[in-house]
Design a protein around this motif. Structure first.
Motif, short mmCIF file in Angstrom:
data_model
loop_
_atom_site.label_atom_id
_atom_site.label_comp_id
_atom_site.label_asym_id
_atom_site.label_seq_id
_atom_site.Cartn_x
_atom_site.Cartn_y
_atom_site.Cartn_z
N LYS A 26 46.58 -20.13 51.54
CA LYS A 26 47.20 -19.63 50.31
C LYS A 26 46.25 -18.74 49.49
N CYS A 28 47.03 -16.45 46.06
CA CYS A 28 48.08 -16.05 45.13
C CYS A 28 47.48 -15.79 43.76
N PHE A 30 49.19 -16.52 41.11
CA PHE A 30 49.76 -17.61 40.31
C PHE A 30 49.32 -18.94 40.95
N ASP A 31 49.56 -20.00 40.21
CA ASP A 31 49.30 -21.34 40.74
C ASP A 31 50.41 -22.26 40.21
N CYS A 32 51.63 -22.00 40.66
CA CYS A 32 52.81 -22.70 40.11
C CYS A 32 52.73 -24.20 40.38
N CYS A 35 54.63 -25.19 43.50
CA CYS A 35 54.44 -24.37 44.70
C CYS A 35 54.55 -25.22 45.97
N PRO A 36 55.44 -24.83 46.88
CA PRO A 36 55.59 -25.63 48.11
C PRO A 36 54.36 -25.57 49.02
N ILE A 37 53.50 -24.57 48.77
CA ILE A 37 52.30 -24.44 49.63
C ILE A 37 51.15 -25.29 49.10
N SER A 40 46.58 -23.54 44.30
CA SER A 40 45.87 -22.30 44.64
C SER A 40 44.36 -22.49 44.55
N GLY A 78 51.66 -17.16 49.67
CA GLY A 78 51.12 -16.61 48.43
C GLY A 78 51.54 -15.17 48.29
N ASN A 105 55.68 -12.03 44.49
CA ASN A 105 56.19 -12.65 43.25
C ASN A 105 56.51 -11.56 42.23
N GLU A 127 60.61 -11.72 41.86
CA GLU A 127 61.26 -12.93 41.35
C GLU A 127 60.82 -13.25 39.93
N LYS A 129 60.79 -17.04 37.41
CA LYS A 129 61.13 -18.47 37.43
C LYS A 129 61.21 -19.05 36.01
S1 SF4 Z 1 55.31 -20.61 44.15
FE1 SF4 Z 1 54.94 -18.53 44.91
S2 SF4 Z 1 54.08 -17.43 43.13
FE2 SF4 Z 1 53.90 -19.63 42.70
S3 SF4 Z 1 51.84 -20.18 43.38
FE3 SF4 Z 1 53.27 -20.60 45.09
S4 SF4 Z 1 53.21 -18.74 46.32
FE4 SF4 Z 1 52.35 -18.21 44.32
#
Ligand code: SF4
Length: 229
Positions: A26, A28, A30-32, A35-37, A40, A78, A105, A127, A129
């Motif tokens: 990953k 990115c 952002f660090d949501c 985040c499914p991944i 960050s 990411g 994003n 996108e 959110k």
């Molecule tokens: S949800 Fe998308 S934009 Fe947010 S941290 Fe994960 S990869 Fe990045």
């Protein structure tokens, strides 16, 4: 060893889609929190090199041939734009006569170097959110200095000069953008960005669904309201 990973080929609107991730882990801006991944570790918005580019490209070539893909969807772990070879990867796919869709994003679509890259693609997905600055900072945890205002204006300016199909994905999140005032603001954003296609989504990940997921009935209402624009 290849640094790219793939999803199984699938059919969309009658065409064969190959989805590829071009990041080894990953990366990115952002660090949501949802985040499914995962978290960050590499919060970046400048490009960097990754090992194994030549072998990854050779594998992409083989994948395109073996799957008979018609569209390659660059959807990474990411922000794919931070791979410094992304422009070459897009050129390679286009050189084979295929369409390219890029998922971003959307924040970096306001910078010239990334606009040039995204403009090579047939389709770009951006996108949002959340629709409040404090929520943007609190739950998307972007790089210091980023603002929601700039985020939206970056996508709006990109969309205005882009000749391809700009797709805008809005995720409805319980408690953050599912009330009437938020839906009105989202409508205004959709108008400001001037889009070719809008996708309304909700969080589907089981871990976050319970707390942030939208009930079917409310989601239907929001869909009807936003898609009738
Ligand atoms: S949800 Fe998308 S934009 Fe947010 S941290 Fe994960 S990869 Fe990045």
């Amino acid at each position: 060893m290849s640094g790219f990973t793939y999803k199984d080929i699938y059919i969309e609107d009658g065409g064969r889609v190959l989805e590829v991730n071009i990041l080894p882990e990953k990366y990115c801006n952002f660090d949501c929190i949802f985040c499914p991944i995962g978290k960050s570790q590499n919060k970046v918005d400048v490009q960097r090199s990754f090992d194994g580019y030549e072998s990854s490209l050779a594998e992409l070539d083989r994948m395109i041939e073996s799957t008979k893909a018609e569209l390659v969807f660059i959807n990474s772990k990411g922000e794919a734009l931070v791979n410094d070879k992304i422009g070459d990867i897009i050129d390679f796919i286009k050189g084979k006569g295929l369409h390219v869709r890029l998922f971003s994003n959307g924040y970096l679509l306001g910078r010239d170097e990334y606009i040039r890259i995204a403009n090579k693609c047939d389709e770009v997905v951006g996108e949002i959110k959340v629709i409040k600055e404090e929520d943007f900072r609190k739950i998307q945890r972007p790089i210091e200095g980023y603002t929601l205002k700039e985020y939206i204006s970056n996508m709006a300016s990109f969309s205005k000069q882009y000749n391809g199909v700009f797709i805008f994905e809005i995720t409805i999140i319980k408690g953050y953008n599912d009330d009437e005032e938020s839906i009105q603001k989202i409508k205004n954003i959709i108008k400001e960005i001037s889009l070719d296609k809008v996708i309304i989504a909700r969080l589907e990940d089981e871990v976050f669904k319970k707390k942030l997921g939208i009930a079917d009935e409310r989601f239907e209402e929001i869909l009807n309201e936003l898609l009738s624009l």
